[in-house]
Design a protein around this motif. Structure first.
Motif, PDB file in Angstrom:
ATOM      1  N   GLY A  50      58.201  62.276  54.064  1.00 32.23           N
ATOM      2  CA  GLY A  50      56.926  62.042  53.390  1.00 32.23           C
ATOM      3  C   GLY A  50      56.131  60.923  54.036  1.00 32.23           C
ATOM      4  O   GLY A  50      54.916  61.033  54.212  1.00 32.23           O
ATOM      5  N   TRP A  51      56.826  59.845  54.397  1.00 30.58           N
ATOM      6  CA  TRP A  51      56.137  58.731  55.061  1.00 30.58           C
ATOM      7  C   TRP A  51      55.659  59.140  56.452  1.00 30.58           C
ATOM      8  O   TRP A  51      54.560  58.760  56.877  1.00 30.58           O
ATOM      9  N   ILE A  52      56.479  59.905  57.151  1.00 33.29           N
ATOM     10  CA  ILE A  52      56.082  60.363  58.489  1.00 33.29           C
ATOM     11  C   ILE A  52      54.864  61.275  58.387  1.00 33.29           C
ATOM     12  O   ILE A  52      53.896  61.128  59.139  1.00 33.29           O
ATOM     13  N   LEU A  53      54.891  62.201  57.444  1.00 35.53           N
ATOM     14  CA  LEU A  53      53.770  63.123  57.264  1.00 35.53           C
ATOM     15  C   LEU A  53      52.511  62.384  56.830  1.00 35.53           C
ATOM     16  O   LEU A  53      51.413  62.654  57.334  1.00 35.53           O
ATOM     17  N   ALA A  54      52.650  61.433  55.911  1.00 41.16           N
ATOM     18  CA  ALA A  54      51.489  60.662  55.450  1.00 41.16           C
ATOM     19  C   ALA A  54      50.852  59.896  56.604  1.00 41.16           C
ATOM     20  O   ALA A  54      49.622  59.849  56.727  1.00 41.16           O
ATOM     21  N   THR A  55      51.682  59.306  57.458  1.00 44.11           N
ATOM     22  CA  THR A  55      51.134  58.559  58.596  1.00 44.11           C
ATOM     23  C   THR A  55      50.504  59.503  59.610  1.00 44.11           C
ATOM     24  O   THR A  55      49.450  59.189  60.169  1.00 44.11           O
ATOM     25  N   ALA A  56      51.111  60.655  59.843  1.00 47.12           N
ATOM     26  CA  ALA A  56      50.553  61.609  60.804  1.00 47.12           C
ATOM     27  C   ALA A  56      49.213  62.159  60.322  1.00 47.12           C
ATOM     28  O   ALA A  56      48.272  62.307  61.108  1.00 47.12           O
ATOM     29  N   VAL A  57      49.100  62.423  59.032  1.00 44.28           N
ATOM     30  CA  VAL A  57      47.871  63.027  58.497  1.00 44.28           C
ATOM     31  C   VAL A  57      46.775  61.979  58.294  1.00 44.28           C
ATOM     32  O   VAL A  57      45.624  62.198  58.673  1.00 44.28           O
ATOM     33  N   PHE A  58      47.134  60.842  57.720  1.00 42.70           N
ATOM     34  CA  PHE A  58      46.118  59.848  57.364  1.00 42.70           C
ATOM     35  C   PHE A  58      45.989  58.710  58.373  1.00 42.70           C
ATOM     36  O   PHE A  58      45.129  57.842  58.215  1.00 42.70           O
ATOM     37  N   GLY A  59      46.823  58.692  59.399  1.00 39.52           N
ATOM     38  CA  GLY A  59      46.719  57.710  60.472  1.00 39.52           C
ATOM     39  C   GLY A  59      46.873  56.281  59.982  1.00 39.52           C
ATOM     40  O   GLY A  59      47.846  55.953  59.306  1.00 39.52           O
ATOM     41  N   PRO A  60      45.904  55.431  60.299  1.00 36.87           N
ATOM     42  CA  PRO A  60      46.014  54.014  59.938  1.00 36.87           C
ATOM     43  C   PRO A  60      46.156  53.765  58.435  1.00 36.87           C
ATOM     44  O   PRO A  60      46.851  52.847  58.022  1.00 36.87           O
ATOM     45  N   LEU A  61      45.540  54.598  57.613  1.00 39.30           N
ATOM     46  CA  LEU A  61      45.659  54.429  56.170  1.00 39.30           C
ATOM     47  C   LEU A  61      47.096  54.694  55.707  1.00 39.30           C
ATOM     48  O   LEU A  61      47.656  53.936  54.909  1.00 39.30           O
ATOM     49  N   GLY A  62      47.713  55.757  56.225  1.00 42.49           N
ATOM     50  CA  GLY A  62      49.106  56.040  55.896  1.00 42.49           C
ATOM     51  C   GLY A  62      50.031  54.945  56.383  1.00 42.49           C
ATOM     52  O   GLY A  62      50.971  54.546  55.687  1.00 42.49           O
ATOM     53  N   PHE A  63      49.761  54.450  57.594  1.00 47.78           N
ATOM     54  CA  PHE A  63      50.565  53.357  58.136  1.00 47.78           C
ATOM     55  C   PHE A  63      50.421  52.101  57.296  1.00 47.78           C
ATOM     56  O   PHE A  63      51.397  51.399  57.029  1.00 47.78           O
ATOM     57  N   LEU A  64      49.206  51.804  56.872  1.00 45.88           N
ATOM     58  CA  LEU A  64      48.970  50.628  56.034  1.00 45.88           C
ATOM     59  C   LEU A  64      49.761  50.725  54.734  1.00 45.88           C
ATOM     60  O   LEU A  64      50.400  49.748  54.313  1.00 45.88           O
ATOM     61  N   CYS A  65      49.757  51.887  54.115  1.00 46.58           N
ATOM     62  CA  CYS A  65      50.535  52.075  52.880  1.00 46.58           C
ATOM     63  C   CYS A  65      52.021  51.867  53.156  1.00 46.58           C
ATOM     64  O   CYS A  65      52.707  51.181  52.382  1.00 46.58           O
ATOM     65  N   TYR A  66      52.519  52.441  54.237  1.00 45.19           N
ATOM     66  CA  TYR A  66      53.934  52.270  54.585  1.00 45.19           C
ATOM     67  C   TYR A  66      54.252  50.793  54.800  1.00 45.19           C
ATOM     68  O   TYR A  66      55.237  50.277  54.295  1.00 45.19           O
ATOM     69  N   TRP A  67      53.410  50.119  55.549  1.00 49.26           N
ATOM     70  CA  TRP A  67      53.648  48.711  55.861  1.00 49.26           C
ATOM     71  C   TRP A  67      53.617  47.851  54.593  1.00 49.26           C
ATOM     72  O   TRP A  67      54.454  46.964  54.415  1.00 49.26           O
ATOM     73  N   LEU A  68      52.641  48.115  53.716  1.00 47.30           N
ATOM     74  CA  LEU A  68      52.555  47.340  52.477  1.00 47.30           C
ATOM     75  C   LEU A  68      53.802  47.521  51.619  1.00 47.30           C
ATOM     76  O   LEU A  68      54.292  46.564  51.017  1.00 47.30           O
ATOM     77  N   VAL A  69      54.321  48.728  51.579  1.00 45.80           N
ATOM     78  CA  VAL A  69      55.479  49.014  50.737  1.00 45.80           C
ATOM     79  C   VAL A  69      56.765  48.464  51.338  1.00 45.80           C
ATOM     80  O   VAL A  69      57.630  47.955  50.624  1.00 45.80           O
ATOM     81  N   HIS A  70      56.894  48.524  52.663  1.00 51.59           N
ATOM     82  CA  HIS A  70      58.187  48.208  53.275  1.00 51.59           C
ATOM     83  C   HIS A  70      58.247  46.888  54.040  1.00 51.59           C
ATOM     84  O   HIS A  70      59.333  46.326  54.201  1.00 51.59           O
TER      85      HIS A  70
END
Length: 94
Positions: free
Chosen positions: A68-88
């Motif tokens: 899910g995190w990989i897909l979110a980052t692939a689809v949403f790019g920097p926004l998905g990465f930002l969410c991942y980074w904030l959470v982890h």
């Protein structure tokens, strides 16, 4: 009688300039698209590697499975990465 010929030449120049602007605009759009895709791929690879590191540490990702995190980052790019980074990884996590 020479006036219409000059007007036609000016019109041709204007048409050529519009065509150049169109080609230039398409080139800029293409380059920006390639840059956005490259950034999304690099961020996705970074998230994948970090998820592998979490797995080696015996931790599981929060809120979503790794895919899910990989897909979110692939689809949403920097926004998905930002969410991942904030959470982890951010200090907000603590």
């Amino acid at each position: 009688n020479a006036w219409p010929a000059r007007a036609c030449r000016g019109h041709a120049r204007e048409r050529i300039m519009i065509e150049y602007a169109d080609v230039f605009g398409r080139l800029i759009g293409f380059l920006l698209s390639v840059a956005a895709i490259t950034v999304a791929v690099l961020l996705t690879v970074g998230v994948y590697r970090d998820l592998e590191k979490l797995k080696r540490e015996g931790r599981t990702p929060d809120y979503m499975p790794p895919f899910g995190w990989i897909l979110a980052t692939a689809v949403f790019g920097p926004l998905g990465f930002l969410c991942y980074w904030l959470v982890h990884r951010s200090t907000l996590r603590r």
